[in-house]
Design a protein around this motif. Structure first.
Motif, PDB file in Angstrom:
ATOM      1  N   CYS A  10       1.799   9.859 -10.151  1.00  9.91           N
ATOM      2  CA  CYS A  10       1.059   9.416 -11.337  1.00  9.91           C
ATOM      3  C   CYS A  10       1.904   8.478 -12.206  1.00  9.91           C
ATOM      4  CB  CYS A  10       0.583  10.604 -12.153  1.00  9.91           C
ATOM      5  SG  CYS A  10      -0.592  11.664 -11.274  1.00  9.91           S
TER       6      CYS A  10
ATOM      7  N   ALA B  55       1.135   6.644  -6.848  1.00 12.36           N
ATOM      8  CA  ALA B  55      -0.040   7.476  -7.141  1.00 12.36           C
ATOM      9  C   ALA B  55       0.291   8.958  -6.996  1.00 12.36           C
ATOM     10  CB  ALA B  55      -1.198   7.089  -6.226  1.00 12.36           C
ATOM     11  N   GLN B  56       1.109   9.285  -6.015  1.00 15.35           N
ATOM     12  CA  GLN B  56       1.480  10.679  -5.792  1.00 15.35           C
ATOM     13  C   GLN B  56       2.180  11.265  -7.011  1.00 15.35           C
ATOM     14  OE1 GLN B  56       0.685  12.645  -3.414  1.00 15.35           O
ATOM     15  NE2 GLN B  56       2.106  14.376  -3.595  1.00 15.35           N
TER      16      GLN B  56
ATOM     17  N   ASP C 263       8.058  -4.757  -3.579  1.00 14.61           N
ATOM     18  CA  ASP C 263       7.076  -4.026  -2.796  1.00 14.61           C
ATOM     19  C   ASP C 263       6.817  -4.673  -1.446  1.00 14.61           C
ATOM     20  OD1 ASP C 263       5.802  -5.911  -4.752  1.00 14.61           O
ATOM     21  OD2 ASP C 263       3.994  -5.464  -3.612  1.00 14.61           O
TER      22      ASP C 263
ATOM     23  N   GLN D  16      -5.524   0.895  -9.870  1.00 13.38           N
ATOM     24  CA  GLN D  16      -4.719   2.103  -9.988  1.00 13.38           C
ATOM     25  C   GLN D  16      -3.913   2.130 -11.289  1.00 13.38           C
ATOM     26  OE1 GLN D  16      -2.544   2.981  -6.374  1.00 13.38           O
ATOM     27  NE2 GLN D  16      -4.367   2.788  -5.102  1.00 13.38           N
TER      28      GLN D  16
ATOM     29  N   ARG E 108      -6.705  -3.708  -5.898  1.00 11.26           N
ATOM     30  CA  ARG E 108      -6.323  -2.297  -5.724  1.00 11.26           C
ATOM     31  C   ARG E 108      -5.153  -1.950  -6.648  1.00 11.26           C
ATOM     32  NH1 ARG E 108      -4.396   0.815  -0.119  1.00 11.26           N
ATOM     33  NH2 ARG E 108      -3.628   2.684  -1.172  1.00 11.26           N
TER      34      ARG E 108
ATOM     35  N   LEU F 231       2.169   1.801  -3.448  1.00 11.26           N
ATOM     36  CA  LEU F 231       1.094   2.309  -4.299  1.00 11.26           C
ATOM     37  C   LEU F 231       0.839   3.794  -4.047  1.00 11.26           C
ATOM     38  CD1 LEU F 231      -1.471  -0.640  -4.143  1.00 11.26           C
ATOM     39  CD2 LEU F 231      -0.063   0.035  -6.107  1.00 11.26           C
ATOM     40  N   GLU F 232       0.899   4.197  -2.802  1.00  7.87           N
ATOM     41  CA  GLU F 232       0.683   5.609  -2.483  1.00  7.87           C
ATOM     42  C   GLU F 232       1.774   6.481  -3.097  1.00  7.87           C
ATOM     43  OE1 GLU F 232       0.537   5.521   1.746  1.00  7.87           O
ATOM     44  OE2 GLU F 232      -1.428   4.530   1.811  1.00  7.87           O
ATOM     45  N   ALA F 233       3.011   6.013  -3.039  1.00 12.57           N
ATOM     46  CA  ALA F 233       4.110   6.787  -3.630  1.00 12.57           C
ATOM     47  C   ALA F 233       3.957   6.886  -5.140  1.00 12.57           C
ATOM     48  CB  ALA F 233       5.447   6.141  -3.271  1.00 12.57           C
TER      49      ALA F 233
ATOM     50  N   GLN G 128       0.830  -1.206   0.000  1.00 10.79           N
ATOM     51  CA  GLN G 128       0.000   0.000   0.000  1.00 10.79           C
ATOM     52  C   GLN G 128       0.870   1.263   0.000  1.00 10.79           C
ATOM     53  OE1 GLN G 128      -0.572  -2.710   1.937  1.00 10.79           O
ATOM     54  NE2 GLN G 128      -2.692  -2.774   2.680  1.00 10.79           N
ATOM     55  N   LYS G 129       1.962   1.238   0.743  1.00 13.27           N
ATOM     56  CA  LYS G 129       2.835   2.415   0.781  1.00 13.27           C
ATOM     57  C   LYS G 129       3.498   2.660  -0.570  1.00 13.27           C
ATOM     58  CE  LYS G 129       3.798   1.968   5.736  1.00 13.27           C
ATOM     59  NZ  LYS G 129       4.831   1.693   6.776  1.00 13.27           N
TER      60      LYS G 129
END
Length: 268
Positions: free
Chosen positions: A93, A90-91, A228, A118, A114, A86-88, A83-84
């Motif tokens: 793009c 997404a930030q 990951d 994304q 998820r 993925l957040e990076a 998840q972390k």
């Protein structure tokens, strides 16, 4: 040499065949966040032309231009680190390819969905993550097929050993000629890598970042292997993406040729 890289890293951290290529989704221009790294383009990979890629393991790799990189992640999904990561991504793009372990996909199917939701590509990394060459051929192929089936069940709700994205990476890059030929006959691209972060070793996130930077200074492009499942990689990802952006690197997202052709057909 090591001191030079450490000084540069410290200074920087303080400041902060292919069938065709099409314009990437999530390009910097399309990203909601201004000045994001973005995804520069999408590369559709034809398994007939490129059955095996990655210069560290095979004679051929993807035809990337200077300063183009492909981000790939192995051994997930594994909360909370996936998840972390993925957040990076997404930030900034950015789109990547995730080589999933089947037993982890079976344990965390919502996380598989998820990743896909994304915009990332779901690829395969066996069921058990064992050394394939140590197994009898049939057992190894069963492990590969079981992993694909688990990934597809988590992703699509249907258990099938026909991968929707026909990309596979052997655990530990450990294969045999017979296994490679079997996957090639099925139209599955086998991935090696061009450079790696050595994030399976007991190193800090800063050391991991320095590993990648040192190799990029030499190769200037390539398929990057990350994990990951590793907490150090999750912690390092924002800094790596900032480095890529600041130094003019462009991220390429991989899809299969069949997926790209199907998408093109739906637009007409």
């Amino acid at each position: 040499m090591a001191n030079r890289h450490l000084n540069r890293l410290a200074s920087w951290l303080a400041g902060a065949a292919v069938v065709f290529a099409c314009n990437g989704i999530a390009s910097a221009a399309d990203c909601l966040r201004q000045n994001a790294l973005g995804t520069s383009r999408v590369l559709a990979v034809d398994p007939k032309a490129y059955p095996r890629v990655g210069s560290n393991e095979f004679p051929k790799t993807l035809p990337l231009a200077d300063h183009e990189v492909v981000l790939t992640f192995d051994d997930g999904p594994r909360p909370p680190n996936t998840q972390k990561v993925l957040e990076a991504l997404a930030q900034e793009c950015v789109r990547a390819t995730f080589f999933l372990v089947g037993r982890s996909s079976a344990e965390f199917p919502e996380l598989v969905r998820r990743i896909a939701s994304q915009g990332h590509s779901i690829a395969h990394h066996s069921w058990s993550h064992q050394m394939m060459s140590k197994m009898p051929f049939e057992q190894a192929m069963d492990d590969i097929h079981r992993g694909i089936a688990a990934d597809e069940l988590a992703l699509e709700g249907v258990s099938t050993n026909v991968p929707s994205t026909p990309f596979f990476r052997f655990p530990h890059f450990d294969s045999s000629p017979a296994m490679l030929d079997a996957l090639q006959s099925r139209g599955i691209v086998v991935f090696g890598t061009d450079l790696w972060a050595s994030d399976w070793e007991d190193i800090s996130p800063d050391q991991e970042l320095m590993n990648v930077i040192a190799q990029l200074e030499s190769t200037r492009k390539g398929i990057i292997l990350l994990h990951d499942a590793q907490a150090r990689t999750a912690a390092m990802m924002p800094a790596l993406l900032r480095y890529l952006h600041k130094n003019g690197y462009r991220v390429v997202h991989l899809v299969s040729a069949a997926q790209a052709e199907k998408k093109a057909e739906t637009r007409h």
